[in-house]
Design an enzyme around this catalytic site. Structure first.
Site, PDB file in Angstrom:
ATOM      1  N   ARG A   1      34.239 -18.229  51.802  1.00  0.00           N
ATOM      2  CA  ARG A   1      33.861 -17.048  51.002  1.00  0.00           C
ATOM      3  C   ARG A   1      32.556 -17.255  50.239  1.00  0.00           C
ATOM      4  NH1 ARG A   1      39.299 -17.459  50.221  1.00  0.00           N
ATOM      5  NH2 ARG A   1      40.558 -15.579  50.515  1.00  0.00           N
ATOM      6  N   ILE A   2      32.478 -18.380  49.485  1.00  0.00           N
ATOM      7  CA  ILE A   2      31.312 -18.563  48.610  1.00  0.00           C
ATOM      8  C   ILE A   2      30.055 -18.831  49.436  1.00  0.00           C
ATOM      9  CG2 ILE A   2      30.339 -19.949  46.722  1.00  0.00           C
ATOM     10  CD1 ILE A   2      33.287 -20.438  45.812  1.00  0.00           C
TER      11      ILE A   2
ATOM     12  N   GLU B   1      35.449 -34.605  34.354  1.00  0.00           N
ATOM     13  CA  GLU B   1      34.893 -33.563  33.474  1.00  0.00           C
ATOM     14  C   GLU B   1      35.562 -33.591  32.110  1.00  0.00           C
ATOM     15  OE1 GLU B   1      34.860 -29.814  35.584  1.00  0.00           O
ATOM     16  OE2 GLU B   1      33.394 -30.574  37.004  1.00  0.00           O
TER      17      GLU B   1
ATOM     18  N   HIS C   1      30.023 -27.011  34.344  1.00  0.00           N
ATOM     19  CA  HIS C   1      30.999 -26.303  35.204  1.00  0.00           C
ATOM     20  C   HIS C   1      31.096 -24.820  34.813  1.00  0.00           C
ATOM     21  CE1 HIS C   1      34.798 -27.008  37.844  1.00  0.00           C
ATOM     22  NE2 HIS C   1      34.278 -25.812  38.067  1.00  0.00           N
TER      23      HIS C   1
HETATM   24  C1  MLT Z   1      37.391 -23.113  40.901  1.00  0.00           C
HETATM   25  O1  MLT Z   1      37.885 -24.063  41.508  1.00  0.00           O
HETATM   26  O2  MLT Z   1      37.860 -21.971  40.997  1.00  0.00           O
HETATM   27  C2  MLT Z   1      36.158 -23.288  40.088  1.00  0.00           C
HETATM   28  O3  MLT Z   1      35.740 -24.568  40.012  1.00  0.00           O
HETATM   29  C3  MLT Z   1      36.194 -22.603  38.769  1.00  0.00           C
HETATM   30  C4  MLT Z   1      37.119 -23.150  37.733  1.00  0.00           C
HETATM   31  O4  MLT Z   1      37.521 -24.286  37.777  1.00  0.00           O
HETATM   32  O5  MLT Z   1      37.480 -22.422  36.828  1.00  0.00           O
END
Ligand code: MLT
Length: 318
Positions: A152-153, A263, A282
């Site tokens: 998708r992305i 993170e 992020h």
């Molecule tokens: C995800 O996996 O959807 C993205 O990294 C965004 C998030 O972690 O909120």
């Protein structure tokens, strides 16, 4: 029966309000819960809604005897010990579509910032300098964008890069050439072919044993000198020591990273301390629209699953 839903991460209020309005649910959602508080509360929880801040590992699962389901407001479930959860019969669901556009737009934002040194120019002027020479950039028009992962992305990134007249090439073992072509991407037969042609490389893959550290000393050597790399997917796709060396030698002209193996990253994470790296905390999915969509979808998935045994978007371990 009353279902106790624990929401340890910052998840949009509309989702928790939706569940709290249903008499069968009790919701605990103070926002940003420290780990010790999650451990203290999880014993009575039947379901969790998480983003990426909470790591659902063996310790958390052991403290959660009543847990039936975990809903990830987002795509990546790499912060969940899937095997252990599934072995316990815990259902894991995610919301893969809700933040696609936000993430694709952010990838383009990083690419433009990288091409034109926008953060560096901003920092320089903020420090009192007026330097119109140091931050000369490159035009995107006519350059080749390598897209690793054409889901998708990756496809939405291609649509937007096409508007800048970039040539999009890509690799994804699960996408055939025809459907890549429909998305405006020329599928390559191997990662190596993408590495050899790309001026910019953007990563949109999940972390698996095959993709972990896919950007490493060997792959970096195969890349076109002066390539620029964008990672808004997962930090573990990159071997940061190898990328640091390539950024220092000039083999890689610049990198933009929004994600980290841990993170928040430690202060000595090597990519945080290089002049040709842009780094953000992020943020790719952090728009109001995306956060409302993924949160509401996660809440609806739990509501329908727990009340009607109608489970959708179930994540499996393969
Ligand atoms: C995800 O996996 O959807 C993205 O990294 C965004 C998030 O972690 O909120």
């Amino acid at each position: 029966m009353t279902w106790h839903i624990l929401v340890p991460d910052n998840v949009n209020r509309r989702a928790t309000d939706l569940l709290a309005a249903i008499p069968d649910f009790r919701v605990t959602a103070p926002g940003n819960m420290p780990r010790n508080e999650v451990l203290a509360e999880i014993g009575s929880a039947h379901a969790l809604i998480i983003r990426s801040a909470t790591t659902v590992d063996a310790e958390l699962l052991a403290a959660a005897p009543k847990l039936r389901a975990i809903a990830r407001a987002g795509v990546g479930v790499d912060n969940v010990d899937l095997e252990a959860a599934l072995a316990r019969g815990i259902i894991v669901v995610n919301t893969p579509g809700g933040n696609t556009i936000s993430t694709a737009e952010y990838t383009l934002a990083l690419m433009l910032a990288l091409a034109r040194h926008i953060p560096q120019g901003h920092a320089s002027l903020s420090a009192g300098n007026w330097d119109r020479v140091a931050f000369g950039g490159v035009e995107l028009q006519g350059l080749t964008l390598g897209i690793i992962g054409m889901g998708r992305i990756g496809r939405e990134v291609a649509a937007r890069a096409g508007a800048f007249d970039m040539v999009c090439i890509g690799y994804d073992p699960y996408v055939d050439a025809r459907s890549a072509h429909t998305a405006g991407i020329e599928k390559q037969d191997s990662l190596e072919q993408v590495f050899a042609r790309a001026d910019f490389l953007t990563l949109h893959a999940l972390v698996t044993p095959e993709t972990r550290h896919m950007i490493n000393a060997t792959s970096l050597e195969l890349m076109k000198p002066g390539i620029r790399i964008i990672n808004a997917a997962r930090g573990a796709l990159i071997d940061e020591t190898a990328l640091t060396a390539a950024l220092q030698s000039g083999q890689v002209a610049g990198a933009a990273v929004d994600v980290y193996p841990e993170e928040p990253p430690p202060v000595d994470y090597p990519l945080l301390n290089l002049p040709n790296v842009i780094h953000t905390p992020h943020l790719a999915a952090s728009t109001d629209g995306a956060q409302v969509r993924v949160a509401i979808e996660a809440a609806e998935l739990l509501r329908d699953g727990l009340l009607r045994d109608d489970w959708r978007n179930v994540v499996s371990s393969d």
